[in-house]
Design a protein around this motif. Sequence first.
Motif, PDB file in Angstrom:
ATOM      1  N   ILE A  38       0.845  -1.207   0.000  1.00 58.87           N
ATOM      2  CA  ILE A  38       0.000   0.000   0.000  1.00 58.87           C
ATOM      3  C   ILE A  38       0.879   1.256   0.000  1.00 58.87           C
ATOM      4  N   GLU A  39       1.912   1.248   0.844  1.00 64.08           N
ATOM      5  CA  GLU A  39       2.772   2.434   0.943  1.00 64.08           C
ATOM      6  C   GLU A  39       3.569   2.663  -0.335  1.00 64.08           C
ATOM      7  N   LEU A  40       4.059   1.587  -0.950  1.00 67.94           N
ATOM      8  CA  LEU A  40       4.874   1.748  -2.158  1.00 67.94           C
ATOM      9  C   LEU A  40       4.044   2.087  -3.398  1.00 67.94           C
ATOM     10  N   THR A  41       2.831   1.532  -3.473  1.00 65.98           N
ATOM     11  CA  THR A  41       2.012   1.766  -4.676  1.00 65.98           C
ATOM     12  C   THR A  41       1.129   3.001  -4.557  1.00 65.98           C
ATOM     13  N   GLY A  42       0.898   3.478  -3.325  1.00 58.03           N
ATOM     14  CA  GLY A  42       0.019   4.624  -3.130  1.00 58.03           C
ATOM     15  C   GLY A  42      -1.451   4.265  -3.287  1.00 58.03           C
ATOM     16  N   MET A  43      -1.771   2.958  -3.188  1.00 57.14           N
ATOM     17  CA  MET A  43      -3.167   2.527  -3.292  1.00 57.14           C
ATOM     18  C   MET A  43      -3.765   2.412  -1.885  1.00 57.14           C
ATOM     19  N   GLN A  44      -5.077   2.079  -1.829  1.00 57.13           N
ATOM     20  CA  GLN A  44      -5.740   2.080  -0.525  1.00 57.13           C
ATOM     21  C   GLN A  44      -5.810   0.702   0.138  1.00 57.13           C
ATOM     22  N   ILE A  45      -5.781  -0.343  -0.676  1.00 56.16           N
ATOM     23  CA  ILE A  45      -5.908  -1.688  -0.103  1.00 56.16           C
ATOM     24  C   ILE A  45      -5.110  -2.667  -0.958  1.00 56.16           C
ATOM     25  N   SER A  46      -4.507  -3.658  -0.302  1.00 53.04           N
ATOM     26  CA  SER A  46      -3.750  -4.670  -1.037  1.00 53.04           C
ATOM     27  C   SER A  46      -4.096  -6.042  -0.470  1.00 53.04           C
ATOM     28  N   ASN A  47      -3.961  -7.077  -1.305  1.00 54.41           N
ATOM     29  CA  ASN A  47      -4.117  -8.430  -0.748  1.00 54.41           C
ATOM     30  C   ASN A  47      -2.747  -8.929  -0.293  1.00 54.41           C
ATOM     31  N   SER A  48      -2.740 -10.053   0.414  1.00 59.78           N
ATOM     32  CA  SER A  48      -1.439 -10.556   0.866  1.00 59.78           C
ATOM     33  C   SER A  48      -1.019 -11.720  -0.024  1.00 59.78           C
ATOM     34  N   SER A  49      -0.633 -11.387  -1.221  1.00 61.89           N
ATOM     35  CA  SER A  49       0.034 -12.254  -2.188  1.00 61.89           C
ATOM     36  C   SER A  49      -0.841 -13.124  -3.070  1.00 61.89           C
ATOM     37  N   LEU A  50      -0.407 -13.199  -4.335  1.00 55.14           N
ATOM     38  CA  LEU A  50      -1.009 -14.070  -5.350  1.00 55.14           C
ATOM     39  C   LEU A  50       0.114 -14.919  -5.936  1.00 55.14           C
ATOM     40  N   LEU A  51      -0.215 -15.739  -6.922  1.00 59.14           N
ATOM     41  CA  LEU A  51       0.767 -16.705  -7.417  1.00 59.14           C
ATOM     42  C   LEU A  51       1.980 -16.057  -8.091  1.00 59.14           C
ATOM     43  N   ASP A  52       1.754 -15.242  -9.116  1.00 60.72           N
ATOM     44  CA  ASP A  52       2.867 -14.594  -9.809  1.00 60.72           C
ATOM     45  C   ASP A  52       2.342 -13.376 -10.562  1.00 60.72           C
ATOM     46  N   GLU A  53       3.255 -12.629 -11.169  1.00 55.46           N
ATOM     47  CA  GLU A  53       2.876 -11.365 -11.812  1.00 55.46           C
ATOM     48  C   GLU A  53       1.874 -11.570 -12.953  1.00 55.46           C
ATOM     49  N   GLY A  54       2.106 -12.584 -13.787  1.00 53.51           N
ATOM     50  CA  GLY A  54       1.217 -12.847 -14.922  1.00 53.51           C
ATOM     51  C   GLY A  54      -0.210 -13.142 -14.482  1.00 53.51           C
ATOM     52  N   SER A  55      -0.352 -14.057 -13.510  1.00 48.36           N
ATOM     53  CA  SER A  55      -1.715 -14.393 -13.087  1.00 48.36           C
ATOM     54  C   SER A  55      -2.355 -13.259 -12.285  1.00 48.36           C
ATOM     55  N   ALA A  56      -1.530 -12.439 -11.618  1.00 42.67           N
ATOM     56  CA  ALA A  56      -2.088 -11.265 -10.924  1.00 42.67           C
ATOM     57  C   ALA A  56      -2.679 -10.295 -11.946  1.00 42.67           C
ATOM     58  N   ALA A  57      -1.988 -10.139 -13.096  1.00 40.93           N
ATOM     59  CA  ALA A  57      -2.500  -9.271 -14.159  1.00 40.93           C
ATOM     60  C   ALA A  57      -3.801  -9.842 -14.729  1.00 40.93           C
ATOM     61  N   ALA A  58      -3.853 -11.184 -14.856  1.00 39.97           N
ATOM     62  CA  ALA A  58      -5.072 -11.826 -15.357  1.00 39.97           C
ATOM     63  C   ALA A  58      -6.231 -11.626 -14.376  1.00 39.97           C
ATOM     64  N   GLU A  59      -5.954 -11.707 -13.070  1.00 38.72           N
ATOM     65  CA  GLU A  59      -6.986 -11.459 -12.059  1.00 38.72           C
ATOM     66  C   GLU A  59      -7.474 -10.008 -12.172  1.00 38.72           C
ATOM     67  N   ALA A  60      -6.533  -9.092 -12.440  1.00 37.13           N
ATOM     68  CA  ALA A  60      -6.886  -7.676 -12.580  1.00 37.13           C
ATOM     69  C   ALA A  60      -7.780  -7.466 -13.800  1.00 37.13           C
ATOM     70  N   MET A  61      -7.515  -8.241 -14.858  1.00 30.92           N
ATOM     71  CA  MET A  61      -8.325  -8.150 -16.077  1.00 30.92           C
ATOM     72  C   MET A  61      -9.779  -8.557 -15.776  1.00 30.92           C
ATOM     73  N   VAL A  62      -9.934  -9.693 -15.095  1.00 31.67           N
ATOM     74  CA  VAL A  62     -11.273 -10.182 -14.739  1.00 31.67           C
ATOM     75  C   VAL A  62     -11.973  -9.164 -13.834  1.00 31.67           C
TER      76      VAL A  62
END
Length: 280
Positions: A38-62
């Motif tokens: 949250i502090e590094l990205t300047g966003m309001q909420i974060s989850n505590s980890s996903l599998l990898d960058e590619g699948s995190a982007a796919a989750e963001a797409m959905v």
Amino acid sequence: IQRNILENPVWYTAYTPYQAEIAQGRLEALLNFQTMIIELTGMQISNSSLLDEGSAAAEAMVMAHSIHKEGHVTHFVVSPKMHPHVIEVLQTRAEPLGLKMLLQDPHTYDFKSPVFAAFVQYPDTEGVIEDQRSMTDKMHAHGALVVTAVDLLSLTMLTPPGEWGADIVVGNSQRFGVPLGFGGPHAAFLATKDDYKRIMPGRIVGVSVDNHGKPALRLALQTREQHNRREKATSNICTAQVLLANMASMYAVFHGPTGLKKLAQRIHRLTGILAEGLKK
């Protein structure tokens, strides 16, 4: 950190956050991880980890598609300057959902087809750092969301995406003390605005109160995973790199903000020396 976390079997089993009574230490490390993101990205909420960058982007797409008001809009635009592996995962995951990926620069996109989201890499795969503000404003004016994949360590020096208007930020935490894994995944993250917390994938650690009235940690928004039927779960990989997220969070605690910034500056300096050497 190496001896007491990485080499300590107590930390290995990733499922334990579901047993909050005996996992307070691990939950605290995951809360640290969320706070760091949250502090590094300047966003309001974060989850505590996903599998990898590619699948995190796919989750963001959905996620972006379900946030977008008009469900019939199926196109999304992806910068060709994203990391190749992220583009490939997006392409693969979009197909069965009937979503169409347009591989072109979001900065010059003409909106002939309406899009529900734009994806950029910050800094991009060639190391270029672009000012994304005008692109973000343009996307928002057309009702599209902006998803950016980031390099966490670079955010100790760059303007956080939250400040230039990103809606969802993804990436991985390999830079935070996690060795290269021969192509294996590194704990990823997804950070977003508070409004979207109900449709965020992955687990979120929250601060609660135990039956003695003392502060205690537990998984927040619990209905999302373990009480869910399999096909209704919002995240398909429950364990999703808990150990590596804990390591990254401890690495950040160990170095502190100043130490992390120094590391980023050192990498930048060494890269500059390499670039000059290659030119010569």
